[in-house]
Design a protein around this motif. Structure first.
Motif, PDB file in Angstrom:
ATOM      1  N   ASN A 173     -32.952  52.489 -20.676  1.00 54.85           N
ATOM      2  CA  ASN A 173     -32.480  52.911 -19.356  1.00 54.85           C
ATOM      3  C   ASN A 173     -31.158  52.217 -19.044  1.00 54.85           C
ATOM      4  OD1 ASN A 173     -32.406  52.238 -16.216  1.00 54.85           O
ATOM      5  ND2 ASN A 173     -33.492  54.174 -16.501  1.00 54.85           N
ATOM      6  N   PRO A 174     -30.085  52.949 -18.749  1.00 49.63           N
ATOM      7  CA  PRO A 174     -28.786  52.289 -18.572  1.00 49.63           C
ATOM      8  C   PRO A 174     -28.747  51.319 -17.399  1.00 49.63           C
ATOM      9  CG  PRO A 174     -28.666  54.635 -18.011  1.00 49.63           C
ATOM     10  CD  PRO A 174     -29.985  54.414 -18.667  1.00 49.63           C
ATOM     11  N   GLY A 175     -29.556  51.572 -16.344  1.00 46.87           N
ATOM     12  CA  GLY A 175     -29.598  50.628 -15.235  1.00 46.87           C
ATOM     13  C   GLY A 175     -30.255  49.319 -15.613  1.00 46.87           C
ATOM     14  N   ASP A 176     -31.387  49.408 -16.341  1.00 45.55           N
ATOM     15  CA  ASP A 176     -32.035  48.185 -16.823  1.00 45.55           C
ATOM     16  C   ASP A 176     -31.147  47.446 -17.816  1.00 45.55           C
ATOM     17  OD1 ASP A 176     -34.187  48.871 -15.273  1.00 45.55           O
ATOM     18  OD2 ASP A 176     -35.652  48.901 -16.900  1.00 45.55           O
ATOM     19  N   GLU A 177     -30.509  48.208 -18.702  1.00 46.83           N
ATOM     20  CA  GLU A 177     -29.634  47.573 -19.697  1.00 46.83           C
ATOM     21  C   GLU A 177     -28.471  46.857 -19.015  1.00 46.83           C
ATOM     22  OE1 GLU A 177     -27.274  48.836 -23.805  1.00 46.83           O
ATOM     23  OE2 GLU A 177     -27.364  50.241 -22.127  1.00 46.83           O
ATOM     24  N   GLU A 178     -27.932  47.447 -17.982  1.00 45.94           N
ATOM     25  CA  GLU A 178     -26.839  46.819 -17.234  1.00 45.94           C
ATOM     26  C   GLU A 178     -27.267  45.448 -16.715  1.00 45.94           C
ATOM     27  OE1 GLU A 178     -23.901  48.493 -13.810  1.00 45.94           O
ATOM     28  OE2 GLU A 178     -26.036  48.425 -13.286  1.00 45.94           O
ATOM     29  N   LYS A 179     -28.481  45.372 -16.194  1.00 53.36           N
ATOM     30  CA  LYS A 179     -28.985  44.089 -15.702  1.00 53.36           C
ATOM     31  C   LYS A 179     -29.149  43.088 -16.849  1.00 53.36           C
ATOM     32  CE  LYS A 179     -31.629  45.911 -11.738  1.00 53.36           C
ATOM     33  NZ  LYS A 179     -31.307  47.356 -11.844  1.00 53.36           N
ATOM     34  N   LEU A 180     -29.718  43.554 -17.961  1.00 58.39           N
ATOM     35  CA  LEU A 180     -29.997  42.658 -19.085  1.00 58.39           C
ATOM     36  C   LEU A 180     -28.732  41.989 -19.605  1.00 58.39           C
ATOM     37  CD1 LEU A 180     -32.073  41.630 -21.241  1.00 58.39           C
ATOM     38  CD2 LEU A 180     -31.323  43.559 -22.648  1.00 58.39           C
ATOM     39  N   LEU A 181     -27.597  42.674 -19.570  1.00 57.43           N
ATOM     40  CA  LEU A 181     -26.358  42.136 -20.126  1.00 57.43           C
ATOM     41  C   LEU A 181     -25.743  41.044 -19.252  1.00 57.43           C
ATOM     42  CD1 LEU A 181     -24.670  45.399 -21.465  1.00 57.43           C
ATOM     43  CD2 LEU A 181     -26.081  43.756 -22.693  1.00 57.43           C
ATOM     44  N   GLN A 182     -26.316  40.817 -18.075  1.00 59.52           N
ATOM     45  CA  GLN A 182     -25.790  39.804 -17.168  1.00 59.52           C
ATOM     46  C   GLN A 182     -26.517  38.474 -17.393  1.00 59.52           C
ATOM     47  OE1 GLN A 182     -26.371  41.446 -13.259  1.00 59.52           O
ATOM     48  NE2 GLN A 182     -25.347  43.376 -13.796  1.00 59.52           N
ATOM     49  N   PRO A 183     -25.816  37.420 -17.787  1.00 61.52           N
ATOM     50  CA  PRO A 183     -26.476  36.128 -18.027  1.00 61.52           C
ATOM     51  C   PRO A 183     -27.303  35.642 -16.837  1.00 61.52           C
ATOM     52  CG  PRO A 183     -24.248  36.090 -18.898  1.00 61.52           C
ATOM     53  CD  PRO A 183     -24.382  37.385 -18.153  1.00 61.52           C
ATOM     54  N   ALA A 184     -26.841  35.908 -15.612  1.00 60.65           N
ATOM     55  CA  ALA A 184     -27.598  35.465 -14.441  1.00 60.65           C
ATOM     56  C   ALA A 184     -28.936  36.183 -14.367  1.00 60.65           C
ATOM     57  CB  ALA A 184     -26.790  35.730 -13.169  1.00 60.65           C
ATOM     58  N   PHE A 185     -28.970  37.450 -14.772  1.00 56.27           N
ATOM     59  CA  PHE A 185     -30.241  38.185 -14.728  1.00 56.27           C
ATOM     60  C   PHE A 185     -31.160  37.719 -15.855  1.00 56.27           C
ATOM     61  CE2 PHE A 185     -33.163  41.751 -15.083  1.00 56.27           C
ATOM     62  CZ  PHE A 185     -33.456  41.987 -13.742  1.00 56.27           C
ATOM     63  N   GLN A 186     -30.601  37.387 -17.005  1.00 55.80           N
ATOM     64  CA  GLN A 186     -31.411  36.823 -18.084  1.00 55.80           C
ATOM     65  C   GLN A 186     -32.103  35.552 -17.599  1.00 55.80           C
ATOM     66  OE1 GLN A 186     -28.522  36.199 -21.161  1.00 55.80           O
ATOM     67  NE2 GLN A 186     -27.890  38.346 -21.177  1.00 55.80           N
ATOM     68  N   GLN A 187     -31.345  34.713 -16.912  1.00 57.71           N
ATOM     69  CA  GLN A 187     -31.901  33.482 -16.372  1.00 57.71           C
ATOM     70  C   GLN A 187     -32.996  33.795 -15.352  1.00 57.71           C
ATOM     71  OE1 GLN A 187     -30.984  30.473 -17.408  1.00 57.71           O
ATOM     72  NE2 GLN A 187     -32.101  29.191 -15.935  1.00 57.71           N
ATOM     73  N   LEU A 188     -32.763  34.807 -14.524  1.00 56.15           N
ATOM     74  CA  LEU A 188     -33.749  35.188 -13.513  1.00 56.15           C
ATOM     75  C   LEU A 188     -35.047  35.656 -14.159  1.00 56.15           C
ATOM     76  CD1 LEU A 188     -34.399  35.659 -10.515  1.00 56.15           C
ATOM     77  CD2 LEU A 188     -33.422  37.963 -10.766  1.00 56.15           C
ATOM     78  N   LEU A 189     -34.961  36.468 -15.210  1.00 53.94           N
ATOM     79  CA  LEU A 189     -36.158  36.924 -15.913  1.00 53.94           C
ATOM     80  C   LEU A 189     -36.998  35.749 -16.395  1.00 53.94           C
ATOM     81  CD1 LEU A 189     -34.794  39.859 -18.133  1.00 53.94           C
ATOM     82  CD2 LEU A 189     -36.445  40.068 -16.263  1.00 53.94           C
ATOM     83  N   VAL A 190     -36.330  34.776 -17.000  1.00 58.61           N
ATOM     84  CA  VAL A 190     -37.050  33.620 -17.543  1.00 58.61           C
ATOM     85  C   VAL A 190     -37.657  32.798 -16.412  1.00 58.61           C
ATOM     86  CG1 VAL A 190     -36.750  31.458 -18.795  1.00 58.61           C
ATOM     87  CG2 VAL A 190     -35.698  33.559 -19.666  1.00 58.61           C
ATOM     88  N   GLU A 191     -36.919  32.626 -15.327  1.00 61.52           N
ATOM     89  CA  GLU A 191     -37.456  31.868 -14.192  1.00 61.52           C
ATOM     90  C   GLU A 191     -38.708  32.538 -13.633  1.00 61.52           C
ATOM     91  OE1 GLU A 191     -34.188  31.669 -11.507  1.00 61.52           O
ATOM     92  OE2 GLU A 191     -33.176  30.056 -12.589  1.00 61.52           O
ATOM     93  N   LYS A 192     -38.709  33.866 -13.571  1.00 64.88           N
ATOM     94  CA  LYS A 192     -39.868  34.572 -13.023  1.00 64.88           C
ATOM     95  C   LYS A 192     -41.071  34.495 -13.968  1.00 64.88           C
ATOM     96  CE  LYS A 192     -37.969  35.693  -9.186  1.00 64.88           C
ATOM     97  NZ  LYS A 192     -38.415  35.008  -7.935  1.00 64.88           N
ATOM     98  N   ILE A 193     -40.826  34.506 -15.270  1.00 60.06           N
ATOM     99  CA  ILE A 193     -41.937  34.327 -16.218  1.00 60.06           C
ATOM    100  C   ILE A 193     -42.581  32.962 -16.011  1.00 60.06           C
ATOM    101  CG2 ILE A 193     -42.515  34.056 -18.660  1.00 60.06           C
ATOM    102  CD1 ILE A 193     -40.361  36.185 -19.262  1.00 60.06           C
ATOM    103  N   ILE A 194     -41.757  31.936 -15.857  1.00 55.50           N
ATOM    104  CA  ILE A 194     -42.294  30.587 -15.646  1.00 55.50           C
ATOM    105  C   ILE A 194     -43.010  30.490 -14.300  1.00 55.50           C
ATOM    106  CG2 ILE A 194     -41.634  28.169 -15.297  1.00 55.50           C
ATOM    107  CD1 ILE A 194     -39.540  28.548 -17.462  1.00 55.50           C
ATOM    108  N   ALA A 195     -42.465  31.132 -13.275  1.00 55.05           N
ATOM    109  CA  ALA A 195     -43.144  31.140 -11.977  1.00 55.05           C
ATOM    110  C   ALA A 195     -44.507  31.816 -12.094  1.00 55.05           C
ATOM    111  CB  ALA A 195     -42.287  31.854 -10.932  1.00 55.05           C
ATOM    112  N   GLY A 196     -44.582  32.892 -12.883  1.00 61.29           N
ATOM    113  CA  GLY A 196     -45.852  33.564 -13.115  1.00 61.29           C
ATOM    114  C   GLY A 196     -46.844  32.672 -13.838  1.00 61.29           C
ATOM    115  N   LEU A 197     -46.355  31.905 -14.811  1.00 65.41           N
ATOM    116  CA  LEU A 197     -47.228  30.956 -15.517  1.00 65.41           C
ATOM    117  C   LEU A 197     -47.800  29.920 -14.543  1.00 65.41           C
ATOM    118  CD1 LEU A 197     -45.246  30.226 -18.818  1.00 65.41           C
ATOM    119  CD2 LEU A 197     -47.423  31.432 -18.614  1.00 65.41           C
ATOM    120  N   LYS A 198     -46.955  29.418 -13.667  1.00 63.53           N
ATOM    121  CA  LYS A 198     -47.418  28.423 -12.700  1.00 63.53           C
ATOM    122  C   LYS A 198     -48.445  29.030 -11.745  1.00 63.53           C
ATOM    123  CE  LYS A 198     -43.267  25.509 -12.788  1.00 63.53           C
ATOM    124  NZ  LYS A 198     -42.103  24.990 -12.008  1.00 63.53           N
TER     125      LYS A 198
END
Length: 583
Positions: free
Chosen positions: A547-572
């Motif tokens: 999906n070009p909208g999702d891909e656009e987000k993925l290419l942004q380093p800040a969004f990559q960081q956000l994804l990882v932060e949310k995974i860790i928040a989910g673990l907690k």
């Protein structure tokens, strides 16, 4: 962990190249892959990439272009020829155009067969079959209506009323139960149509059929502890649905074969399938043992709790989890329970009680009640003692006390999905996984990974590695993909066993806070790393790279960081919920 210079360069190229505006108009169409296309579905897509800052029109209608230069649009075709003119234009008026043509021919509506013939037949089970007495074959075929149809042993087939076949006559069906005297001689099955004047037409099956006639049971043994049972020999792109792994040397009673899968009789009312290469049949063939479960023991040591019971041989088993009831249920097939099996607990910390049952005459069931919802378990043999090792809930439910497995999906010659910019799944799963590893280690967690560099690792090797390492949790990181680049997007988690649902749910809820669409927390998923029962696991499909909208987000380093932060928040969140539920 520091990312390698080469890997960083690959990522920077993938991210930065789309951001440079071109001096002239460029246009690359990724979907469809050809200019001329014959299709049988009215819904079609045009997707591709242009220069950053350029505009795109399709048949003079403007199409949204993302900051990465990608675009995607869907269309409903009319019958016949559909031509689309795709034009990219730079801000200074430079243009380039490509033409796409779809020829849409919808499949014809079903109609009665006008000639005296058989159009097709479907025999189930399908494939080349080795059958046993009592097995059932079913046939459904379509041919000239209103005549007599026969097949095995000249048995007459019934013509199905047209009211049950969409108004189309000429469908015939029937069944046949294999008898002891049948042989089929490794032959094919022929169906016949007969006219009253004696004229006959036939159709021969593409598969071969034969019947087992063994004086003693045909048996084999599991080759190693990666041997698995399936509910069927057929499945989806991930293969047949797995119902559990077996330990090495488990004895299996083979009662048939469907293509490359043996059919095995677990107990009188339960069958399963197993890939032929996973069974050693070069063993002494003898009568099946009569096994009576006895000498049950239930104990705990410094690491885990255990239940074991003595059998006469290594016999097959299946298990399920009753999460709300805080129970694990293990069925041992081909086994009779000795009355009065021990329920005495010795030094157990997680097992609250064990009860024994006999749900079928030849199935011994152990019901293991726990103090918490299941956190994981392993079933194996110690000589002829079947043992269930219960994983305890960690005493300190904190990331700083856990060992977490991370599996970056794909790698090497298995690239995975690709986006319209050329971004490749294998690179971004590794990037996200390494970011996740760094942040988890900052929280004090111990992290083990199936790969830390851009290389190929077979899924079976990943599974074997994690089953040996036995982490507290396992996360497999992936990017999703769909043939529909317009409507399908969002974040999803997948699990197979019920005890993994809370982990996946907690991570999924947090990932939705990124603003991604909801593609669900999905159960019963047959991905290989969802199959072990040793630990809770989650397959995280972070977003849709297609999906070009999702891909656009993925290419942004800040969004990559956000994804990882949310995974860790989910673990907690998961750890807090487990701690609260255990009080």
């Amino acid at each position: 962990m520091m990312l390698s210079a080469k890997f960083l360069l690959q990522i920077l190229i993938a991210v930065c190249i789309p951001l440079f505006a071109a001096s002239q108009a460029t246009l690359r169409i990724s979907q469809p892959s050809r200019e001329q296309n014959n299709v049988s579905s009215a819904k079609q897509f045009i997707a591709g990439r242009t220069c950053t800052g350029c505009m795109v029109t399709i048949n003079n209608d403007s199409v949204h272009v993302y900051t990465t230069g990608t675009f995607a649009a869907k269309f409903e075709l009319s019958n016949g020829k559909n031509t689309f003119s795709v034009t990219a234009a730079t801000p200074n008026g430079e243009t380039t155009t490509k033409n796409i043509t779809y020829y849409y021919n919808p499949p014809p509506a079903p109609a009665a067969t006008s000639a005296f013939r058989i159009d097709f037949m479907e025999i189930t089970p399908s494939g080349n079959l080795l059958l046993s007495e009592g097995d059932t074959l079913r046939i459904r075929m379509k041919g000239y209506p209103g005549v007599t149809a026969t097949w095995l042993n000249n048995i007459v087939l019934k013509e199905i009323p047209a009211s049950q076949t969409g108004g189309v006559p000429g469908y015939y069906s029937g069944m046949y139960v294999i008898k002891a005297a049948d042989s089929l001689l490794n032959g094919k099955i022929t169906a016949h149509l007969h006219r009253p004047n004696g004229e006959t037409t036939t159709l021969v099956s593409p598969y071969h059929y034969s019947v087992m006639h063994n004086e003693i049971p045909f048996t084999g043994r599991a080759i190693d502890n990666m041997t698995y049972l399936t509910s069927s020999p057929r499945g989806d792109r991930l293969g047949p649905n797995k119902i559990g792994y077996l330990d090495k040397g488990v004895l299996l009673h083979i009662v048939g074969k469907q293509d490359d899968y043996y059919k095995v009789k677990l107990s009188s009312k339960t069958n399963a399938f197993i890939p032929e290469p996973l069974v050693d049949t070069e063993i002494p063939q003898e009568e099946l043992p009569v096994s009576i479960a006895d000498d049950a023991k239930i104990w705990g040591d410094e690491q885990a709790d255990y239940i074991s019971v003595a059998l006469s041989d290594k016999l097959p088993y299946t298990s399920t989890q009753l999460v709300a009831a805080k129970k694990i249920m293990v069925d041992i097939h081909g086994v009779y329970s000795e009355k009065g099996l021990s329920t005495l607990l010795q030094n157990t910390k997680e097992i609250a009680s064990v009860s024994w049952g006999q749900p079928a005459p030849d199935v011994c069931r152990m019901v293991i009640s726990l103090k918490h919802a299941p956190w994981g378990y392993q079933i194996y043999y110690d000589n002829h003692r079947i043992t269930v090792k219960i994983k305890r809930v960690p005493e300190k439910l904190s990331l700083s006390r856990l060992v977490i497995g991370i599996d970056p999906g794909h790698g090497g010659n298995n690239p995975g999905a690709a986006g319209l910019t050329g971004a490749v799944e294998k690179n971004y799963t590794l990037l996200l996984s390494l970011l996740l590893k760094t942040m988890l280690e900052r929280e004090g967690a111990t992290v083990i990974m199936s790969r830390t560099t851009e290389k190929f690792v077979a899924n079976e090797d990943r599974l074997s590695f994690f089953r040996r390492a036995n982490p507290d949790l396992l996360l497999s990181i992936h990017l999703n993909s769909s043939v529909n680049p317009v409507d399908v997007s969002g974040t999803a988690t997948y699990y197979k066993w019920p005890f993994c649902e809370p982990l996946c749910s907690a991570i999924h809820k947090r990932l939705l806070e990124t603003g991604l669409q909801d593609f669900g927390n999905n159960p019963d998923f047959n991905f290989i790393l969802n199959n072990p029962t040793e630990f809770p696991d989650a397959l995280i499909e972070t977003l849709f790279l297609s999906n070009p909208g999702d891909e656009e987000k993925l290419l942004q380093p800040a969004f990559q960081q956000l994804l990882v932060e949310k995974i860790i928040a989910g673990l907690k969140d998961y750890l807090q919920e487990e701690a609260a539920s255990g009080k």
